[in-house]
Design a protein around this motif. Sequence first.
Motif, PDB file in Angstrom:
ATOM      1  N   ARG A   1      50.274  37.178  31.121  1.00 39.27           N
ATOM      2  CA  ARG A   1      48.916  37.508  31.185  1.00 39.27           C
ATOM      3  C   ARG A   1      48.035  36.786  30.993  1.00 39.27           C
ATOM      4  N   LEU A   2      48.586  35.667  30.719  1.00 37.29           N
ATOM      5  CA  LEU A   2      47.478  33.766  30.731  1.00 37.29           C
ATOM      6  C   LEU A   2      47.384  33.858  32.401  1.00 37.29           C
ATOM      7  N   GLU A   3      47.990  34.170  33.209  1.00 39.94           N
ATOM      8  CA  GLU A   3      48.201  34.663  34.787  1.00 39.94           C
ATOM      9  C   GLU A   3      47.392  35.231  35.219  1.00 39.94           C
ATOM     10  N   GLU A   4      47.574  36.349  34.515  1.00 41.53           N
ATOM     11  CA  GLU A   4      46.821  37.325  35.306  1.00 41.53           C
ATOM     12  C   GLU A   4      45.551  37.378  34.649  1.00 41.53           C
ATOM     13  N   GLU A   5      45.065  36.884  34.370  1.00 38.07           N
ATOM     14  CA  GLU A   5      43.380  36.254  33.063  1.00 38.07           C
ATOM     15  C   GLU A   5      42.885  35.717  33.565  1.00 38.07           C
ATOM     16  N   GLN A   6      43.821  34.480  34.590  1.00 37.75           N
ATOM     17  CA  GLN A   6      43.453  33.614  35.305  1.00 37.75           C
ATOM     18  C   GLN A   6      42.889  34.701  36.552  1.00 37.75           C
ATOM     19  N   ASP A   7      43.934  35.326  37.105  1.00 37.88           N
ATOM     20  CA  ASP A   7      43.563  35.762  38.817  1.00 37.88           C
ATOM     21  C   ASP A   7      42.318  36.901  38.717  1.00 37.88           C
ATOM     22  N   THR A   8      41.797  37.524  37.202  1.00 36.72           N
ATOM     23  CA  THR A   8      40.501  37.673  37.247  1.00 36.72           C
ATOM     24  C   THR A   8      39.440  37.335  36.939  1.00 36.72           C
ATOM     25  N   THR A   9      39.685  35.823  36.519  1.00 38.39           N
ATOM     26  CA  THR A   9      38.681  35.457  36.108  1.00 38.39           C
ATOM     27  C   THR A   9      37.900  34.330  37.667  1.00 38.39           C
ATOM     28  N   GLU A  10      39.062  34.205  38.434  1.00 41.10           N
ATOM     29  CA  GLU A  10      38.883  34.201  39.716  1.00 41.10           C
ATOM     30  C   GLU A  10      38.047  34.216  41.057  1.00 41.10           C
ATOM     31  N   GLU A  11      38.021  35.307  40.261  1.00 39.71           N
ATOM     32  CA  GLU A  11      37.333  36.387  41.992  1.00 39.71           C
ATOM     33  C   GLU A  11      36.224  36.400  41.362  1.00 39.71           C
ATOM     34  N   PRO A  12      35.128  36.616  40.664  1.00 37.18           N
ATOM     35  CA  PRO A  12      34.034  36.815  41.180  1.00 37.18           C
ATOM     36  C   PRO A  12      33.206  35.495  40.718  1.00 37.18           C
ATOM     37  N   VAL A  13      33.332  34.496  41.264  1.00 35.31           N
ATOM     38  CA  VAL A  13      33.737  33.221  41.859  1.00 35.31           C
ATOM     39  C   VAL A  13      33.535  33.375  43.254  1.00 35.31           C
ATOM     40  N   VAL A  14      34.639  33.461  43.680  1.00 36.17           N
ATOM     41  CA  VAL A  14      34.950  34.087  45.328  1.00 36.17           C
ATOM     42  C   VAL A  14      34.329  34.722  45.375  1.00 36.17           C
ATOM     43  N   SER A  15      33.458  35.915  44.753  1.00 38.73           N
ATOM     44  CA  SER A  15      32.469  36.745  45.504  1.00 38.73           C
ATOM     45  C   SER A  15      31.060  36.031  45.488  1.00 38.73           C
ATOM     46  N   ALA A  16      31.093  35.745  44.693  1.00 41.71           N
ATOM     47  CA  ALA A  16      29.401  34.725  44.325  1.00 41.71           C
ATOM     48  C   ALA A  16      29.026  33.157  45.325  1.00 41.71           C
ATOM     49  N   VAL A  17      30.713  32.772  45.827  1.00 36.96           N
ATOM     50  CA  VAL A  17      30.873  31.728  46.388  1.00 36.96           C
ATOM     51  C   VAL A  17      30.368  32.917  47.944  1.00 36.96           C
ATOM     52  N   SER A  18      30.836  33.664  48.447  1.00 33.13           N
ATOM     53  CA  SER A  18      30.342  33.953  49.639  1.00 33.13           C
ATOM     54  C   SER A  18      29.345  34.756  49.799  1.00 33.13           C
ATOM     55  N   ALA A  19      27.918  34.512  48.421  1.00 31.06           N
ATOM     56  CA  ALA A  19      27.045  35.524  48.621  1.00 31.06           C
ATOM     57  C   ALA A  19      26.246  34.054  49.029  1.00 31.06           C
ATOM     58  N   VAL A  20      26.109  33.220  48.421  1.00 34.26           N
ATOM     59  CA  VAL A  20      25.726  32.305  48.777  1.00 34.26           C
ATOM     60  C   VAL A  20      25.235  32.048  50.475  1.00 34.26           C
ATOM     61  N   HIS A  21      23.619  32.190  50.666  1.00 38.74           N
ATOM     62  CA  HIS A  21      23.556  31.048  51.917  1.00 38.74           C
ATOM     63  C   HIS A  21      22.767  30.327  51.844  1.00 38.74           C
ATOM     64  N   ALA A  22      21.396  30.070  53.904  1.00 33.85           N
ATOM     65  CA  ALA A  22      21.599  28.379  53.676  1.00 33.85           C
ATOM     66  C   ALA A  22      20.391  28.821  52.775  1.00 33.85           C
TER      67      ALA A  22
END
Length: 91
Positions: free
Chosen positions: A48-69
């Motif tokens: 359960r802890l590992e699954e929670e960690q996986d789901t909390t990392e996803e928004p960070v990745v999408s937020a970083v991919s949305a960063v522009h110059a």
Amino acid sequence: MAYEIPVTQARAELADLINRVVYGGERVVVTRHGKPLVALVSAADLRRLEEEQDTTEEPVVSAVSAVHAVPPAPREPRFGIAAEHRGTEAR
């Protein structure tokens, strides 16, 4: 709440601690000099802890991919600082 136990005592009672975690659903924190070292949790809790960690990392990745110059900030004027060494006899 987790059950805390010193490392020296945990070493002697490891089999009992494992049973408490697996069958009693407890979490055990092993301490040294009163400070937490490790925690014993069931495999289900770990999953359960590992699954929670996986789901909390996803928004960070999408937020970083949305960063522009971002255009650079306009240059600020530079101000110089003048100093004069007067030596010890000027006091």
